[in-house]
Structure formats: structure tokens, C-alpha cells
Design an enzyme around this catalytic site. Structure first.
Site, mmCIF file in Angstrom:
data_model
loop_
_atom_site.group_PDB
_atom_site.id
_atom_site.type_symbol
_atom_site.label_atom_id
_atom_site.label_comp_id
_atom_site.label_asym_id
_atom_site.label_seq_id
_atom_site.Cartn_x
_atom_site.Cartn_y
_atom_site.Cartn_z
ATOM 1 N N THR A 151 63.132 43.081 68.055
ATOM 2 C CA THR A 151 64.313 42.221 67.958
ATOM 3 C C THR A 151 64.735 41.792 69.355
ATOM 4 O OG1 THR A 151 66.593 42.075 67.153
ATOM 5 C CG2 THR A 151 65.890 44.212 67.977
ATOM 6 N N HIS A 182 63.822 60.674 65.351
ATOM 7 C CA HIS A 182 63.394 61.894 66.049
ATOM 8 C C HIS A 182 62.767 62.914 65.100
ATOM 9 C CE1 HIS A 182 62.988 64.315 69.481
ATOM 10 N NE2 HIS A 182 64.201 64.203 69.999
#
Length: 413
Positions: free
Chosen positions: A324, A376
Site C-alpha cells: 500500500t 507475530h
């Protein structure tokens, strides 16, 4: 009478309902076959609904209604005669115009009088009582009712300054507008909230030197456009750098499915594109095999489809990694949100001429901050930082890293 029942077609796999965003025709209109009659919102895209036959249309759903796939939304009377053309209908009117001209002048004040009084801010009885009690001049109040009429709520808001507020604010507008969110916007909101709640999202940052890309674009921009018919933009360099980095760090190109991790041996890169209906994310399939020309041509094609509202659900489905570019709107730094079920997203930002140290000397270079948000749960800090460094290597030194040392060959010139 032969009547066709038009049902909502399936816009794509897994979509069971849509919302009637806008009717492009009115009840009783004559429509031609394949003429767009409505825009419908799904949770992935806005699509046009074309007429299946020619005839008089009868609407069976209102704007804003949520309808199931396969539900009847309108009827088309196929036996109805097509009305005369506008030109033929206006011909007799033009002949009678001189005769109607004189009486029209005398009748003009009558229909204009009533709406004119509302337009000047006529209060309703309840509103007038409040304004009189509080000593507020009705001419200073902006009406939100029909034809500008002052409602009770308008009067109550206007009366607030006289009860201890500053009188200088009495002439300001205080209206509000409530608009229902589209199905697409509501789905985006749900997905973004779920990402925040269901992933262990973390963001790492770095900066890239755009000097070499600036040089390559300046040197080969015109030749590239003449040969390939598309411009040489920044996105092709970042896409190439990302696909290289994904091969080096395969866990970034993965997703979670329950207790399982799914790794992909292909790179389907989602490119965030701003369109009239909001942010769309079309996908470049197998971007790892695309040349600079291929990336630029595909991005241009998808961006045009987004702008024209012709992007399909299939063209936005999937994707293993997203890029993006908030820099096009002036963003200096941001933390992009992961596009589920993907596990990572790269955010580009604006390019600023900044002083940096190169070989012990302070020089001015076009620099860009880049950010990578990642899940994560499956991507550790080592992989995330290593991935972003690999992207930086490709952008800082595109000729050696992305073009095999031959810039003309890399650009197919």
C-alpha cells in the site's frame, strides 16, 4: 403479458447477499437489454446489474435493501411497447409553445409562492414557539427540513447560544447528516477490527534511498513508455523487491488456518488502489514471474477497472502479501493494517529530500520511510527485519539486485 423476473446473480464464490446501492432507473421506465439498471454492493465490490431483457421495469426492492442471491428484485414486461423518442414527443410541444407563452406569465407566481416561503426559513409551529421564547431571529437559522423549513430540532440547536453560549455562534450551521455505510465499507470495518483483535500485529520500519530509481526513471522513462505503452513507475520496483524478499523469507508469504501454517510457493501481490467506492485491493497473480513491463501493465489495467467500477470479485480475491502506498496522499509514516488472511503488509510513504551520511559525507538524497506490519504469531522479529532489509537492498541498488547488473536488459529495452 410476458413478464421476466430478474433475480440477483451471484457476484462470486461465498457471497450470499448484496445491498441495492442505487437504482439507475425509475419504476415504470422502459429499459433496453444489457442496460445498467442498478448498482449493488457486496462485501467485496460494487457491481452493475444489467437488464436481462427490454421492456417496462417494475422495481421490487428499495435502495438500501439487503437481498439474497437469487431473490427477485424487479420485473420486466417484455410485451410492453417502447415509448416514442424524446425528440418525437417534444415536436408537438414546440408548436404549441407560442400559444402557451402568454398565460404562463400570469400563472408563474402561484406555484413559486409556497416553496419560496420555505426557502427563506419558515419555522414549523413548534420551532416558532421555541425561537420566540428564546428571542432568536428565524432568518439567522438554517433549516434542515423539507425545502429548508426550520424544524423543532433546528430551533433547539439555534437557541443554545442564547442560554449562556456565545452569541457569535448563533448564525453558524449545526446540521448533521446520517448516511448508512455500504456493505463494502461495513465489511472492511469488520475485517480491520478483527485483525486488531485476532492477530499479534507488530510493525517494523526502515528507510530506502530512491536515488537509483530516480536515475533509471529519468534516463529510460520515455524509451520505456514508447516501447511498452506504459509508464515506468515506482510500484514495479517495489513489487520486484518484495517478490525477491518473499523467496528469501518464505514465512512472510504465509497465512494461519487454525493450528496450521500455510506457505505459498507463488507470490500473489495485492496492490491497494483508491477508487470511487473506497479502497480496493486487486491482485497481481504470480508477480514473481512478471517483468517490469508486466507489473506496470497489470497495475494500470487493474487501476482503470477500479476507477470505472468494473473490477470483479475474482480479481480482488486471494493475495499472499499486500503493498500500500500512502505516500501518494502525502503520508510520511504509518503503521498499515494487515489484509487478512495474509500475514504481512508493506507500507510505502512520501519521498523527501533529506540529508544523509554516505561514506562519511553529508549528502542530500530522496529518501522514503517504509513500514512492514506483520503477524507475530508466525513471523518472528528476525524474519520481519530481514525481509524489510532485503526490500531495502532491492530499492537502494535495483540494477544489481533486481536487474542482474544490466539495466537495459532488465527493462527489456
Amino acid at each position: 403479458m410476458s413478464v421476466l423476473e430478474m433475480k440477483v446473480p451471484s457476484p462470486g464464490e461465498s457471497i450470499t447477499e448484496v445491498e441495492i446501492a442505487t437504482w439507475l432507473v425509475k419504476d415504470g421506465d422502459y429499459v433496453e437489454k444489457d442496460q445498467p439498471i442498478a448498482e449493488v454492493d457486496s462485501d467485496k465490490a460494487t457491481l452493475e446489474l444489467p437488464a436481462e431483457e427490454s421492456g417496462i421495469i417494475t422495481l421490487k426492492a428499495e435502495e438500501g435493501d439487503v437481498v439474497q442471491v437469487g431473490q427477485v428484485v424487479c420485473l420486466i414486461d417484455r410485451d410492453a411497447a417502447k415509448p416514442e423518442s424524446a425528440a418525437a414527443a417534444e415536436a408537438p410541444k414546440s408548436e404549441e409553445a407560442p400559444k402557451a407563452a402568454e398565460p404562463a406569465k400570469t400563472e408563474a407566481p402561484k406555484p413559486v409562492a409556497a416553496p419560496q416561503s420555505y426557502a427563506t426559513g419558515t419555522p414549523s409551529p413548534a420551532a416558532k414557539k421555541i425561537l420566540d421564547e428564546k428571542g432568536v431571529d428565524a432568518s439567522l437559522v438554517s433549516g434542515s427540513g423539507r425545502d429548508g423549513r426550520i424544524s423543532k430540532s433546528d430551533a433547539e440547536l439555534a437557541a443554545v447560544p442564547s442560554m449562556g453560549g456565545s452569541s457569535s455562534t448563533a448564525s453558524g450551521t449545526r446540521s448533521t447528516t446520517t448516511t448508512k455505510l455500504s456493505v463494502l465499507r461495513r465489511k472492511i470495518a469488520q475485517r480491520l477490527v478483527s485483525v486488531k483483535n485476532e492477530t499479534a500485529m507488530l510493525t517494523t520500519f526502515n528507510e530506502v534511498d530512491m536515488s537509483e530509481i530516480f536515475r533509471l526513471r529519468k534516463q529510460y522513462k520515455e524509451e520505456f513508455a514508447q516501447k511498452h505503452g506504459v509508464g515506468l513507475g515506482f510500484m514495479s520496483f517495489f513489487t520486484k523487491a518484495v517478490t525477491r524478499a518473499l523467496k528469501l523469507y518464505p514465512d512472510v508469504n504465509a497465512s494461519i488456518d487454525g493450528d496450521f501454517k500455510i506457505n505459498y510457493d507463488f507470490c500473489d501481490i495485492s496492490i491497494a488502489v483508491s477508487g470511487p467506492k473506497g479502497l480496493m485491493v486487486p491482485v497481481l497473480r504470480n508477480a514473481e514471474n512478471m517483468s517490469f513491463k508486466g507489473v506496470e501493465a497489470n497495475i494500470k489495467d487493474l487501476a482503470v477497472k477500479v476507477r470505472d467500477g468494473k473490477i470483479t470479485v475474482d480479481e480482488m480475491t486471494g493475495g499472499t502479501f499486500t503493498i500500500t502506498n500512502g505516500g501518494t496522499f502525502g503520508s510520511m509514516l504509518s503503521t498499515p493494517i494487515i489484509n487478512p488472511p495474509q500475514s504481512a503488509i508493506l507500507g510505502m510513504h512520501n519521498i523527501i529530500q533529506r540529508p544523509v551520511a554516505v561514506d562519511g559525507q553529508v549528502v542530500i538524497r530522496p529518501m522514503m520511510y517504509v513500514a512492514m506490519s506483520y503477524d507475530h504469531r508466525i513471523i518472528d522479529g528476525k524474519e520481519s527485519v530481514g525481509f524489510l532489509v532485503a526490500v531495502k537492498e532491492g530499492i537502494d541498488n535495483p540494477v544489481e539486485i533486481l536487474m542482474g547488473g544490466d539495466e537495459r536488459r532488465g527493462l527489456e529495452l
